[in-house]
Write an enzyme that holds these catalytic residues in place. Structure first.
Site, short mmCIF file in Angstrom:
data_model
loop_
_atom_site.label_atom_id
_atom_site.label_comp_id
_atom_site.label_asym_id
_atom_site.label_seq_id
_atom_site.Cartn_x
_atom_site.Cartn_y
_atom_site.Cartn_z
N LYS A 1 0.86 -1.13 0.03
CA LYS A 1 0.02 -0.08 -0.04
C LYS A 1 0.77 1.08 -0.07
O LYS A 1 1.74 1.47 0.93
CB LYS A 1 -1.12 0.10 1.18
CG LYS A 1 -2.21 0.68 1.14
CD LYS A 1 -2.94 0.35 2.49
CE LYS A 1 -4.29 1.18 2.27
NZ LYS A 1 -4.93 0.95 3.80
C1 E4P Z 1 -8.51 2.10 3.86
O1 E4P Z 1 -7.53 1.28 3.09
C2 E4P Z 1 -8.27 2.77 4.71
O2 E4P Z 1 -7.34 1.79 5.94
C3 E4P Z 1 -9.31 2.99 5.65
O3 E4P Z 1 -10.60 2.69 4.92
C4 E4P Z 1 -9.34 4.35 6.13
O4 E4P Z 1 -10.64 4.66 6.99
P1 E4P Z 1 -10.90 5.74 7.89
O5 E4P Z 1 -11.26 6.88 7.22
O6 E4P Z 1 -12.24 5.27 8.50
O7 E4P Z 1 -9.70 5.67 8.78
#
Ligand code: E4P
Length: 217
Positions: A87
């Site tokens: 990522k």
């Molecule tokens: C995606 O890969 C992120 O980890 C995640 O969806 C972020 O979500 P949040 O805005 O609830 O922290």
């Protein structure tokens, strides 16, 4: 549509997997910190444990923000297990790193995407997944799901193979809108997946069926 669970909590991942509808996992440094994993060895072991639970892609985020650092970290992460998806944040060196990994057969998830232009760059760099964060857009007064519609349309127009991974999903309506709009994947907390089960007419109907079933005994 694929369902990924957005957590680093092993118990939640096991529970999501036991439902039989889980296709993968996404994590981020905040989610890893939340479960108290500390130090490089513990972090790598934790990702390995996640990979041992699920049959599907597991996103593990790099911490470096420079090209060389992202490549170094991403290669080490990819060594853990073939399920690992590196990522990478949507920044200039991130785009270069996505191109590098794409050319070297390593899967990537371009994260922190908040505009169609960013999603276009991620696809052109060869990202496996692009992660638009819809809940965080809602938080600042935008309609997050509109971005999903835009990206799906652009990717379909040009036949980009990058999969739209709708992220920052906060509730079932988000998930359902993303499904209607053709997002390839939704990643969300376990609660959003289990909330899909709920409907008051299901509860009422079951209560009635069980009451009537007693009459047959
Ligand atoms: C995606 O890969 C992120 O980890 C995640 O969806 C972020 O979500 P949040 O805005 O609830 O922290």
């Amino acid at each position: 549509m694929k369902f990924f669970v957005d957590t680093a909590n092993l118990e939640e991942i096991k529970e999501a997997y036991s439902l039989g509808v889980l296709d993968g996992v996404t994590t981020n440094p905040s989610l890893m910190a939340k479960v108290g994993v500390k130090g490089n060895d513990a972090v790598m072991k934790h990702y390995k444990s996640i990979c041992e639970i699920v049959d599907g892609d597991v996103s593990a985020e790099v911490i470096a923000t420079d090209f060389a650092g992202m490549v170094r970290e991403g290669e080490a992460l990819a060594e853990i297990d073939p399920k690992i998806v590196v990522k990478i944040p949507m920044i200039k060196d991130g785009i270069k790193a996505i191109r590098y990994f794409s050319d070297n057969g390593i899967k990537t998830n371009c994260t922190l995407v908040f505009s169609a232009g960013q999603a276009l760059l991620a696809a052109k760099a060869g990202a496996t997944y692009v992660s638009p964060f819809i809940g965080r857009l809602d938080d600042i007064g935008f309609e997050g799901v509109d971005l999903i519609a835009q990206i799906v349309m652009i990717y379909q127009t040009y036949n980009y193979p990058t999969q739209v991974l709708a992220a920052s999903i906060r509730h079932t309506s988000h998930l359902i809108r993303c499904a209607e709009l053709g997002a390839d994947v939704a990643t969300c907390p376990l609660k959003v997946i289990t909330d899909l089960l709920n409907h008051p007419l299901t509860d009422k109907g079951l209560e009635q069926f069980l009451a009537d079933a007693k009459k047959m005994q």
